[in-house]
Design an enzyme around this catalytic site. Structure first.
Site, mmCIF file in Angstrom:
data_model
loop_
_atom_site.group_PDB
_atom_site.id
_atom_site.type_symbol
_atom_site.label_atom_id
_atom_site.label_comp_id
_atom_site.label_asym_id
_atom_site.label_seq_id
_atom_site.Cartn_x
_atom_site.Cartn_y
_atom_site.Cartn_z
ATOM 1 N N TYR A 11 23.366 -39.951 -51.335
ATOM 2 C CA TYR A 11 21.691 -40.706 -51.153
ATOM 3 C C TYR A 11 20.634 -41.423 -52.400
ATOM 4 O O TYR A 11 21.047 -40.417 -53.503
ATOM 5 C CB TYR A 11 20.617 -40.781 -49.766
ATOM 6 C CG TYR A 11 21.804 -40.341 -48.492
ATOM 7 C CD1 TYR A 11 21.936 -41.982 -47.854
ATOM 8 C CD2 TYR A 11 21.756 -39.141 -47.878
ATOM 9 C CE1 TYR A 11 22.189 -41.932 -46.642
ATOM 10 C CE2 TYR A 11 22.420 -39.431 -46.475
ATOM 11 C CZ TYR A 11 22.023 -40.282 -45.967
ATOM 12 O OH TYR A 11 22.348 -40.042 -44.683
ATOM 13 N N LYS B 23 7.828 -9.016 -38.376
ATOM 14 C CA LYS B 23 7.709 -10.451 -37.106
ATOM 15 C C LYS B 23 8.323 -11.504 -37.196
ATOM 16 O O LYS B 23 9.484 -10.893 -38.599
ATOM 17 C CB LYS B 23 6.722 -10.361 -38.005
ATOM 18 C CG LYS B 23 6.625 -10.355 -39.257
ATOM 19 C CD LYS B 23 4.586 -10.829 -39.278
ATOM 20 C CE LYS B 23 4.632 -10.566 -40.802
ATOM 21 N NZ LYS B 23 3.004 -9.882 -41.538
HETATM 22 C C1 PLP Z 1 3.578 -9.298 -42.742
HETATM 23 C C2 PLP Z 1 2.998 -8.129 -42.520
HETATM 24 C C3 PLP Z 1 3.332 -7.109 -43.284
HETATM 25 C C4 PLP Z 1 3.939 -6.728 -44.753
HETATM 26 O O1 PLP Z 1 4.138 -6.859 -45.583
HETATM 27 P P1 PLP Z 1 5.623 -7.125 -46.535
HETATM 28 O O2 PLP Z 1 5.004 -7.639 -47.984
HETATM 29 O O3 PLP Z 1 6.253 -8.149 -46.103
HETATM 30 O O4 PLP Z 1 6.211 -6.050 -46.349
HETATM 31 C C5 PLP Z 1 1.913 -5.772 -43.443
HETATM 32 N N1 PLP Z 1 1.107 -5.757 -43.054
HETATM 33 C C6 PLP Z 1 1.025 -6.773 -41.885
HETATM 34 C C7 PLP Z 1 -0.272 -6.549 -41.657
HETATM 35 C C8 PLP Z 1 0.987 -7.909 -41.932
HETATM 36 O O5 PLP Z 1 1.025 -8.880 -41.697
#
Ligand code: PLP
Length: 380
Positions: free
Chosen positions: A271, A44
């Site tokens: 700045y 994602k």
């Molecule tokens: C993002 C996510 C993961 C992965 O999580 P990590 O901590 O990056 O391994 C796994 N399952 C779900 C449902 C997620 O949203």
């Protein structure tokens, strides 16, 4: 000289994605996992900023079963780029998205009865048997049907001829800390649901609950599939979780020295005049700033140049930051500086940047801006 887009000169500031390290991380994870446990690589948010398509291609070669994504657009982009593997949409779906998901064979999570009926009708329309995963909330109170209301919903899925109950899943609120009490409670609730399904002879091919932390520290919870995200990218979800030797960060952030200034005693930098030279100083300007996702710091942090730490001086700007290279006399115009990653024997970790940002490693990885081009290296 032709001024075409293919030879457009790129900015001297970029993120480097080492696909060789990504491959190695996936191999180490695959080797560490029991063979029967499937790997759903979570890609994602552009694979946590690493580029979802590049990551997906490498992960498929290294035995990933499929991919976890968040938005419809992310999944569609991978599909249209030719990724044929299962794509599981982990988040919540709007009703209008379901038809797209069925049309493009994107697997959705359902967590309420209306969506089940709607999805079943769409499946009829497309003449498909549609795999679904039921998402169960076991204590995180985010997405998902409550654990104590899950079985009736799952029975509704099973009753729909055009749906195939492929998976049942939950997600841990905390899995990477030493105290596993809450994770264990969540897993016990999930296990209760799984036992109830067994008693009713409802088979589920993919029971899954482990993110990176769960995968590393809760081997009893691997079940049929694990869903690591951040670990694939070489960053451990915490410092107290199990460490797999050889896992290395995939992303670095680099820039080249774009100017050098010599300061006389009393002269100031940047700045707000936040830094004044006490003695004569040599300052290198790096063309990268908070507009690229670097934390907005003052007199904090450093860059690696010739393998040595050059401390950041003054306040960072949108497009520039200044580092003191007085003690690195060999530093020259256009030399490479590392803002995050390794150089020589030293390293600025993702966690170091997270501290500067008062945030977490996930936030650092995903928030480098795209005007820093991604350069993939060691892609074979
Ligand atoms: C993002 C996510 C993961 C992965 O999580 P990590 O901590 O990056 O391994 C796994 N399952 C779900 C449902 C997620 O949203």
């Amino acid at each position: 000289m032709k001024l075409h887009s293919e030879n457009f000169p790129q900015r001297p500031a970029w993120t480097e994605i080492d696909l060789g390290k990504l491959r190695r991380n996936l191999q180490l994870i695959r080797r560490d996992l029991p063979r029967a446990v499937k790997l759903l690589a979570v890609v994602k948010d552009e694979a946590y900023g690493h580029g979802a398509l590049d990551v997906a291609r490498v992960a498929l070669e290294e035995g990933a079963w499929g991919f976890g994504l968040s938005t419809l657009e992310e999944a569609m982009t991978l599909r249209e780029s030719g990724i044929a593997a299962p794509l599981l949409l982990l988040g919540e779906r709007q009703e209008a998205e379901l038809e797209w998901c069925v049309a493009h064979d994107l697997t959705v999570c359902v967590n309420e009865a209306h969506a089940v009926r709607h999805l079943a009708r769409i499946a009829v329309k497309f003449g498909k048997q549609v795999p679904v995963h039921v998402k169960i909330h076991t204590g995180m109170s985010r997405y998902g049907v409550r654990w104590d209301e899950a079985v009736p919903l799952i029975e509704k899925v099973v009753a729909e001829k055009t749906l195939l109950l492929e998976g049942v899943m939950t997600h841990f609120a905390q899995s990477d800390e030493s105290d596993k009490t809450y994770a264990n409670l969540q897993f016990a609730r999930f296990s209760d649901v799984l036992s109830a399904l067994e008693r009713r002879n409802i088979p589920v091919a993919l029971r899954h609950c482990c993110n990176s932390g769960g995968y590393l520290d809760l081997p009893g919870a691997h079940l049929d599939m694990v869903r690591p995200g951040i670990l694939i990218y070489g960053v451990f979800p915490s410092q107290v979780c199990r460490q797999i030797p050889g896992i290395e960060p995939v992303m670095s952030v680099k820039a080249r020295i774009a100017a050098i200034q010599t300061l006389k005693p009393g002269e100031v930098v940047g700045y707000g005049m936040r830094y004044a030279a006490k003695t004569e100083r040599r300052i290198a300007i790096l063309p990268i700033g908070y507009g690229d996702g670097f934390p907005r710091v003052r007199n904090e942090g450093c860059a690696l140049i010739h393998g040595r730490r050059a401390p950041l001086v003054g306040g960072i700007a949108m497009d520039a930051l200044m580092v003191d290279v007085t003690d690195i006399p060999q530093a020259q115009m256009w030399d490479e500086a590392v803002l995050m990653g390794k150089q020589g024997g030293d390293e600025i970790t993702v966690r170091d940047i997270a501290k500067l940002k008062n945030s977490v490693t996930y936030d650092v990885l995903t928030n480098w801006r795209l005007r820093l081009r991604r350069k993939s290296v060691n892609g074979k």
